[in-house]
Scaffold this motif. Structure first.
Motif, PDB file in Angstrom:
ATOM      1  N   ASP A 146       0.700  -1.309  -0.006  1.00 11.28           N
ATOM      2  CA  ASP A 146      -0.021   0.006  -0.043  1.00 11.28           C
ATOM      3  C   ASP A 146       0.879   1.271   0.021  1.00 11.28           C
ATOM      4  O   ASP A 146       1.753   1.349   1.002  1.00 11.28           O
ATOM      5  N   TYR A 159      -4.252   1.012  -2.680  1.00  7.09           N
ATOM      6  CA  TYR A 159      -4.100   0.251  -1.713  1.00  7.09           C
ATOM      7  C   TYR A 159      -4.384  -1.232  -2.307  1.00  7.09           C
ATOM      8  O   TYR A 159      -5.783  -1.633  -2.230  1.00  7.09           O
ATOM      9  N   THR A 187      -8.797   6.468  -1.994  1.00  6.46           N
ATOM     10  CA  THR A 187      -8.472   5.196  -2.063  1.00  6.46           C
ATOM     11  C   THR A 187      -8.897   4.414  -3.220  1.00  6.46           C
ATOM     12  O   THR A 187      -9.961   4.467  -3.780  1.00  6.46           O
TER      13      THR A 187
END
Length: 280
Positions: A122, A135, A148
């Motif tokens: 990540d 991630y 994300t």
């Protein structure tokens, strides 16, 4: 008003100006914990008073951090610093003037992101306006204002919107990042911040080089210049100033490099050092 003969001082943030014994990653809702931390982050009353007294004496004060500019929180801005250095030296601002800003080329951003992704690491991809977390493990980037993404295709859609100045990791096992470390060290400056935290920035850009940019802009030499830090990415500051001060909580090799070691950040080490050198 700045005194042309006054001191010019540079302060790291995390572990130097601010400290928390609370670990946001230990909470079930990590993102909410980080949001709360940054919203309420404040240097101590002693540090705030010291900054005010330095300003009254005509000394210049600069925040000098690896954080992107948008993560200079209200509590830090309330110190009313003369300027800021962000992104591990990639962004230099004096007052309202951006003196220097440099970004990682787009092709290098994509190639580096691909290597992190394929290694199952990540990584936070930082710009001064926002942060995108790539991630692949399924986690969520916890920082306020972040996005994300899970795949390279998703990241490729966001990358053109970013002026990337740094990559950073947290809690990554050393053996995992070792798989891509030869590439990283060939193309970037890599700082080991301990506990699986690594900062990856353009070669030639660090806090020391940024301090040089500030001093050139101010027309100052190294006389009466001070820098305060605790971590590996603070070491370049040591060669850029007359006096480098390590916090009592600093890494051992940072203390070994320092001209002076002050108290722990929890005990207002900044205030103790400023008093020791007659700056307040």
């Amino acid at each position: 008003m700045l005194d042309e003969h006054g001191a010019v001082t540079f302060f790291d943030v995390d572990g130097t100006l601010v400290w928390s014994d609370d670990d946001p990653t230990a909470y079930e809702d990590e993102a909410a914990a980080f949001a709360d931390y940054f919203a309420n982050e404040r240097p101590s009353e002693g540090v705030a008073d010291a900054f005010s007294r330095m300003s009254e004496r005509g000394h210049a004060t600069f925040i000098c951090t690896g954080r992107p500019y948008y993560m200079i929180t209200p509590g830090l801005r309330a110190l009313n610093p003369t300027g800021v250095i962000c992104g591990a030296g990639s962004y230099v601002r004096v007052g309202d003037t951006v003196v220097h800003e440099e970004h990682i080329p787009a092709d290098a951003v994509m190639e580096t992101a691909r290597l992190f992704f394929e290694a199952g690491i990540d990584v936070d991809v930082e710009s001064n306006e926002r942060l995108v977390g790539l991630y692949p493990t399924g986690g969520v980037c916890p920082y306020p204002g972040s996005l994300t993404v899970r795949s390279l295709d998703e990241f490729a859609a966001e990358a053109p919107k970013l002026n990337v100045n740094k990559f950073s990791t947290h809690s990554v096992p050393a053996e995992r990042i070792a798989r891509i470390m030869p590439y990283l060290t060939e193309h970037f400056t890599v700082s080991d911040m301990q506990f699986g935290v690594y900062e990856v920035a353009l070669k030639g850009l660090d806090k020391g080089a940024a301090i040089g940019t500030v001093l050139d802009y101010l027309g100052r030499g190294r006389a009466q210049t001070f820098a305060f830090g605790d971590s590996e990415n603070d070491l370049p500051m040591a060669g850029a100033v007359e006096t480098f001060v390590a916090m009592g909580n600093a890494l051992p090799h940072v203390k070994d490099t320092a001209d002076y070691v002050t108290d722990h950040v929890r005990d207002d080490g900044i205030v103790s050092a400023l008093a020791h050198f007659g700056l307040i």
